[in-house]
Design an enzyme around this catalytic site. Structure first.
Site, PDB file in Angstrom:
ATOM      1  N   PHE A 119     105.527   7.450  29.045  1.00 33.08           N
ATOM      2  CA  PHE A 119     104.887   7.604  30.345  1.00 33.08           C
ATOM      3  C   PHE A 119     105.112   9.023  30.838  1.00 33.08           C
ATOM      4  CE2 PHE A 119     103.048   4.814  33.629  1.00 33.08           C
ATOM      5  CZ  PHE A 119     102.633   3.761  32.827  1.00 33.08           C
ATOM      6  N   GLN A 240     101.506  10.320  46.448  1.00 29.96           N
ATOM      7  CA  GLN A 240     101.091  10.533  45.065  1.00 29.96           C
ATOM      8  C   GLN A 240      99.620  10.193  44.871  1.00 29.96           C
ATOM      9  OE1 GLN A 240     102.753   7.986  41.620  1.00 29.96           O
ATOM     10  NE2 GLN A 240     103.486  10.066  41.366  1.00 29.96           N
ATOM     11  N   HIS A 242      97.201   9.363  41.996  1.00 30.48           N
ATOM     12  CA  HIS A 242      97.245   9.009  40.579  1.00 30.48           C
ATOM     13  C   HIS A 242      96.082   9.704  39.882  1.00 30.48           C
ATOM     14  CE1 HIS A 242      97.358   6.785  36.879  1.00 30.48           C
ATOM     15  NE2 HIS A 242      98.482   6.198  37.264  1.00 30.48           N
ATOM     16  N   LEU A 252      92.607   1.462  39.626  1.00 29.15           N
ATOM     17  CA  LEU A 252      93.538   2.197  38.772  1.00 29.15           C
ATOM     18  C   LEU A 252      93.326   1.960  37.279  1.00 29.15           C
ATOM     19  CD1 LEU A 252      96.225   3.916  38.811  1.00 29.15           C
ATOM     20  CD2 LEU A 252      97.347   1.762  38.305  1.00 29.15           C
ATOM     21  N   GLU A 255      98.554   4.905  33.614  1.00 26.99           N
ATOM     22  CA  GLU A 255      99.002   6.036  32.819  1.00 26.99           C
ATOM     23  C   GLU A 255      99.380   5.581  31.413  1.00 26.99           C
ATOM     24  OE1 GLU A 255     101.315   8.794  35.193  1.00 26.99           O
ATOM     25  OE2 GLU A 255     102.889   8.527  33.706  1.00 26.99           O
ATOM     26  N   ARG A 286     102.591  13.217  37.354  1.00 24.33           N
ATOM     27  CA  ARG A 286     101.290  12.892  37.961  1.00 24.33           C
ATOM     28  C   ARG A 286     100.735  13.984  38.854  1.00 24.33           C
ATOM     29  NH1 ARG A 286     102.326   6.506  39.143  1.00 24.33           N
ATOM     30  NH2 ARG A 286     102.100   5.975  36.955  1.00 24.33           N
ATOM     31  N   HIS A 353      97.722   6.792  45.613  1.00 23.61           N
ATOM     32  CA  HIS A 353      98.362   5.717  44.855  1.00 23.61           C
ATOM     33  C   HIS A 353      99.695   5.255  45.417  1.00 23.61           C
ATOM     34  CE1 HIS A 353      99.157   3.360  41.301  1.00 23.61           C
ATOM     35  NE2 HIS A 353     100.241   4.038  40.998  1.00 23.61           N
ATOM     36  N   ARG A 398     106.938  10.844  42.467  1.00 21.54           N
ATOM     37  CA  ARG A 398     107.520   9.742  41.698  1.00 21.54           C
ATOM     38  C   ARG A 398     107.035   9.770  40.262  1.00 21.54           C
ATOM     39  NH1 ARG A 398     105.746   4.345  40.181  1.00 21.54           N
ATOM     40  NH2 ARG A 398     103.759   4.683  41.202  1.00 21.54           N
TER      41      ARG A 398
HETATM   42  C1  LIG Z   1      97.243  -0.535  41.029  1.00 19.79           C
HETATM   43  C2  LIG Z   1      98.696  -0.187  40.995  1.00 19.79           C
HETATM   44  C3  LIG Z   1      99.367  -0.108  39.774  1.00 19.79           C
HETATM   45  C4  LIG Z   1     100.724   0.234  39.731  1.00 19.79           C
HETATM   46  N1  LIG Z   1     101.372   0.297  38.518  1.00 19.79           N
HETATM   47  C5  LIG Z   1     102.706   0.564  38.486  1.00 19.79           C
HETATM   48  C6  LIG Z   1     103.436   0.532  37.260  1.00 19.79           C
HETATM   49  O1  LIG Z   1     102.914   0.237  36.189  1.00 19.79           O
HETATM   50  N2  LIG Z   1     104.750   0.825  37.291  1.00 19.79           N
HETATM   51  C7  LIG Z   1     105.412   1.128  38.451  1.00 19.79           C
HETATM   52  O2  LIG Z   1     106.612   1.384  38.416  1.00 19.79           O
HETATM   53  N3  LIG Z   1     104.745   1.149  39.620  1.00 19.79           N
HETATM   54  C8  LIG Z   1     103.412   0.864  39.665  1.00 19.79           C
HETATM   55  N4  LIG Z   1     102.754   0.871  40.873  1.00 19.79           N
HETATM   56  C9  LIG Z   1     103.540   1.016  42.107  1.00 19.79           C
HETATM   57  C10 LIG Z   1     104.254  -0.297  42.392  1.00 19.79           C
HETATM   58  O3  LIG Z   1     103.515  -1.372  41.884  1.00 19.79           O
HETATM   59  C11 LIG Z   1     104.446  -0.506  43.880  1.00 19.79           C
HETATM   60  O4  LIG Z   1     105.086   0.612  44.448  1.00 19.79           O
HETATM   61  C12 LIG Z   1     105.339  -1.729  44.101  1.00 19.79           C
HETATM   62  O5  LIG Z   1     104.820  -2.857  43.430  1.00 19.79           O
HETATM   63  C13 LIG Z   1     105.525  -2.062  45.573  1.00 19.79           C
HETATM   64  O6  LIG Z   1     106.325  -3.235  45.637  1.00 19.79           O
HETATM   65  P1  LIG Z   1     106.930  -3.750  47.002  1.00 19.79           P
HETATM   66  O7  LIG Z   1     107.746  -4.944  46.667  1.00 19.79           O
HETATM   67  O8  LIG Z   1     107.597  -2.625  47.691  1.00 19.79           O
HETATM   68  O9  LIG Z   1     105.655  -4.139  47.850  1.00 19.79           O
HETATM   69  P2  LIG Z   1     104.360  -5.051  47.523  1.00 19.79           P
HETATM   70  O10 LIG Z   1     104.363  -5.604  46.160  1.00 19.79           O
HETATM   71  O11 LIG Z   1     103.201  -4.262  47.969  1.00 19.79           O
HETATM   72  O12 LIG Z   1     104.575  -6.268  48.500  1.00 19.79           O
HETATM   73  C14 LIG Z   1     104.541  -6.120  49.904  1.00 19.79           C
HETATM   74  C15 LIG Z   1     104.796  -7.475  50.505  1.00 19.79           C
HETATM   75  O13 LIG Z   1     104.952  -7.334  51.905  1.00 19.79           O
HETATM   76  C16 LIG Z   1     104.194  -8.313  52.566  1.00 19.79           C
HETATM   77  N5  LIG Z   1     103.901  -7.775  53.886  1.00 19.79           N
HETATM   78  C17 LIG Z   1     103.456  -6.555  54.223  1.00 19.79           C
HETATM   79  N6  LIG Z   1     103.348  -6.431  55.542  1.00 19.79           N
HETATM   80  C18 LIG Z   1     103.748  -7.611  56.071  1.00 19.79           C
HETATM   81  C19 LIG Z   1     103.855  -8.113  57.376  1.00 19.79           C
HETATM   82  N7  LIG Z   1     103.538  -7.383  58.444  1.00 19.79           N
HETATM   83  N8  LIG Z   1     104.278  -9.378  57.543  1.00 19.79           N
HETATM   84  C20 LIG Z   1     104.589 -10.168  56.485  1.00 19.79           C
HETATM   85  N9  LIG Z   1     104.513  -9.729  55.225  1.00 19.79           N
HETATM   86  C21 LIG Z   1     104.092  -8.471  55.022  1.00 19.79           C
HETATM   87  C22 LIG Z   1     102.998  -8.559  51.683  1.00 19.79           C
HETATM   88  O14 LIG Z   1     102.443  -9.819  51.945  1.00 19.79           O
HETATM   89  C23 LIG Z   1     103.668  -8.488  50.311  1.00 19.79           C
HETATM   90  O15 LIG Z   1     104.238  -9.729  49.987  1.00 19.79           O
HETATM   91  C24 LIG Z   1     101.410   0.526  40.935  1.00 19.79           C
HETATM   92  C25 LIG Z   1     100.748   0.434  42.152  1.00 19.79           C
HETATM   93  C26 LIG Z   1      99.399   0.099  42.176  1.00 19.79           C
HETATM   94  C27 LIG Z   1      98.717   0.083  43.524  1.00 19.79           C
END
Ligand SMILES: Cc1cc2nc3c(=O)[nH]c(=O)nc-3n(C[C@H](O)[C@H](O)[C@H](O)COP(=O)(O)OP(=O)(O)OC[C@H]3O[C@@H](n4cnc5c(N)ncnc54)[C@H](O)[C@@H]3O)c2cc1C
Length: 597
Positions: A119, A240, A242, A252, A255, A286, A353, A398
């Site tokens: 990566f 970031q 992407h 998306l 990568e 990135r 991203h 990142r």
């Molecule tokens: C398309 C895509 C592909 C990616 N691929 C990768 C990868 O391969 N490798 C990598 O390391 N990173 C990757 N990333 C980045 C990574 O996936 C994210 O940074 C990470 O998953 C975020 O996780 P999280 O648990 O912080 O939040 P999220 O998974 O976004 O979850 C947020 C949670 O908060 C809840 N929530 C939000 N606001 C409220 C509220 N007001 N009240 C109640 N609940 C709420 C939502 O319901 C959800 O359950 C990718 C991101 C994207 C967008």
């Protein structure tokens, strides 16, 4: 409106990777834990993660956590805190193996080990050559991870409140956090969740930009709630982009496609990354790849009738490899670009991203703020993890696959901190202030009762257009200055939003309006912090801070090797030092250097 009250040991807002990992720690320790989520847990944005999770397991190529730490510090353009980075890289193998034991269906090597792919920015031997560090389940790693964590939480009896939106953080007269207010989408009922500990894991806010890989639910709720409660936001100028969003659609393309051998080409068919990053080429970090692509497009070497994108080519890979390692990508490409990547290259452009900044935390997941001369004083009862938090391991940029790792490591450590603080008696249930729900009720009432106000959709569009134009891949002094005025103007308009058709007030309309309140805080913090940082670093690159002998890559460590803190009150900025000292006394700090790939 009556406000019901529910009491827990801990309330977690968010059921993505970070929230679920934290919840597991608490429930398995026997604490009464509530998890609030806007959507069903396995629909959180983590489900969309494609490429993988970083860990220096060394299953395919030699690797160790020192190299991972070096790559992460360098990737962050030295803005990451080295204590937190050391902590994350050292813990990586443990949390990934734990996940494997929870039943995560990783791909396998021929000898049965977890499959790993290269990566961007991840290297062997301190930047010498690419390394296979990303542990992957095809191109659906986040999906597999979220399901494994959810099932484990069901087993541990975590209590989920699904389709509940948290509205505001509750702080008492000492500034300690005692819970949140939340709205149930099905009934419209507002409740107080009263708890000894509150953990935010609400994910990113990529929806402040017009073109984004993020889900519609990524509206920075936790960050907005923290800002309204007087918590400063850290390093919000760093976003970031992407390199490979599908041109026109923004969806998306991981990568991991370049990790499997994909090549970026301009209109002449040239592999242009060889000119910008002679060592790592298409697998440079990135920010570097995104800027190289935009430079190619700006200089007239873009593809298509409008010369507005470049091509991602995997036609030289065998159809078997594509079908086995990148099946989801093939589907996305056919659906959103009308191109089968087995036969033709995919049109791509850089797309917003990931948010590097967020709610300031330490490596234990405690939210920290400057207090009485101490730059990182914990806020009692408040923790954060995942994309909404800034630990800060990603600094100014990142590395791919380090976010899923961040969720596991800091979700777990935030959970451990809460368990420790509750079991040791450091945290107890403090009384709720009498006005605990007033601010939330006032916001809801404004939406329904105000007349002659602004439409939520129009103000949202104005915000997204402003951010896209004024704070994109490259930043310009004059555009940033105008951007600050423009976004403050949009923020004023957002105070007068209302639900237009009062005869049909759906809770989803309420939710969109309440989300906009949060997005606006994120947008203001981003623009104001970006305008103020007069250097180029990582993802923040300005026209008036070019690459010179005195300031390599435009970075000015004498003046700007510091974290930004934005306060909502008074739209004020402050700064705090970057932690250059690793956690362990026997680990050498990664010394400042020019970033090249
Ligand atoms: C398309 C895509 C592909 C990616 N691929 C990768 C990868 O391969 N490798 C990598 O390391 N990173 C990757 N990333 C980045 C990574 O996936 C994210 O940074 C990470 O998953 C975020 O996780 P999280 O648990 O912080 O939040 P999220 O998974 O976004 O979850 C947020 C949670 O908060 C809840 N929530 C939000 N606001 C409220 C509220 N007001 N009240 C109640 N609940 C709420 C939502 O319901 C959800 O359950 C990718 C991101 C994207 C967008």
């Amino acid at each position: 409106m009556t406000v019901a009250k529910r009491t827990f040991d801990a309330v977690i807002v968010g059921a993505g990777g970070a929230g679920l990992r934290a919840a597991l720690q608490l429930s398995e320790a026997g604490l009464k834990t509530a998890v609030l989520t806007k959507v069903f847990p396995t629909r959180s944005h983590t489900v969309a993660a494609q490429g993988g999770v970083a860990a220096s397991l060394g299953n395919s190529t030699e690797d160790n956590w020192h190299w991972h730490m070096y790559d992460t510090v360098k990737g962050s353009d030295w803005l990451g805190d080295q204590d937190a980075i050391e902590f994350m890289c050292r813990k990586a193998n443990e949390v990934v193996v734990e996940l494997e034991h929870y039943g995560m269906p990783f791909d396998r090597t021929d000898n049965g080990k977890i499959y790993q792919r290269p990566f961007g920015g991840h290297s062997q031997n301190y930047g010498q050559s690419p390394v296979s560090r990303s542990c992957a389940a095809a191109d659906r790693t986040g999906h597999a991870m979220l399901h494994a964590l959810y099932q484990r939480n069901v087993r541990a009896n975590t209590q989920f409140f699904v389709e509940w939106i948290a509205l505001d953080l509750i702080r008492d007269q000492d500034g300690d956090v005692v819970g949140v207010t939340a709205l149930e989408l099905e009934t419209g009922e507002v409740s107080i969740f009263h708890a000894k500990a509150t953990i935010f894991a609400t994910g990113g806010a990529g929806r402040i930009f017009h073109s984004s890989t993020n889900a519609f639910i990524n509206t920075g709720d936790g960050v907005g709630m923290a800002a309204r409660a007087g918590i400063p936001l850290e390093d919000m100028e760093f976003w970031q982009f992407h390199p490979t969003g599908v041109a026109g659609a923004g969806v998306l393309i991981t990568e991991g496609v370049r990790g499997e051998g994909g090549i970026l080409r301009n209109a002449a068919g040239e592999r242009f990354m060889e000119r910008y990053a002679p060592n790592l080429k298409d697998l440079a970090s990135r920010d570097v790849v995104s800027r190289s692509m935009v430079t190619e497009i700006n200089e007239g070497r873009g593809c298509g009738p409008d010369k507005d994108h470049v091509l991602l080519d995997i036609t030289h890979l065998s159809p078997e490899t594509i079908m086995k390692r990148l099946p989801g990508i093939r589907e996305i490409s056919i659906q959103f670009a009308g191109v089968d990547p087995i036969k033709a290259p995919i049109p791509v452009v850089p797309t917003c991203h990931y948010q590097m900044g967020g709610i300031p935390t330490n490596y234990k997941g405690q939210v920290v703020v400057p207090k009485d001369g101490e730059p990182n004083a914990p806020v009692v009862g408040f923790y954060a993890a995942g994309e909404c938090a800034c630990a800060s391991v990603h600094g100014a940029n990142r590395l791919g696959t380090n976010s899923l790792l961040d969720l596991l490591v800091f979700g777990k450590s935030a959970g451990e901190s809460v368990v420790e603080d509750i079991q040791s008696g450091n945290l107890s249930l403090k009384p709720l202030p009498a006005d605990a729900a007033d601010a939330s009720l006032a916001r809801i009432s404004r939406l329904e009762n105000q007349t002659g106000g602004e439409s939520v959709a129009e103000v949202g569009n104005a915000m997204r257009r402003t951010m896209q134009k004024h704070a994109g891949v490259f930043r310009f002094n004059t555009l940033l200055k105008e951007g600050v005025t423009a976004i403050l103007d949009v923020a004023e308009r957002s105070k007068r939003t209302e639900i237009k058709d009062k005869s049909k007030v759906w809770n989803t309309a309420r939710m969109e309006a309440l989300e906009l309140d949060n997005l606006i805080e994120v947008a203001k913090a981003t623009m104001v912090s970006a305008e103020a940082r007069k250097e180029s670093r990582g993802a923040h690159v300005r026209d008036d801070a070019p690459d010179t002998a005195e300031f390599p890559n435009g970075r000015n460590d004498n003046e700007w090797l510091k974290h930004t803190l934005w306060y909502r009150e008074g739209n004020r900025l402050d700064y705090k030092p970057v932690t250059m000292k690793p956690l362990s006394h026997d680990v050498e700090p990664i010394a400042l250097a020019k970033r090249t790939y």
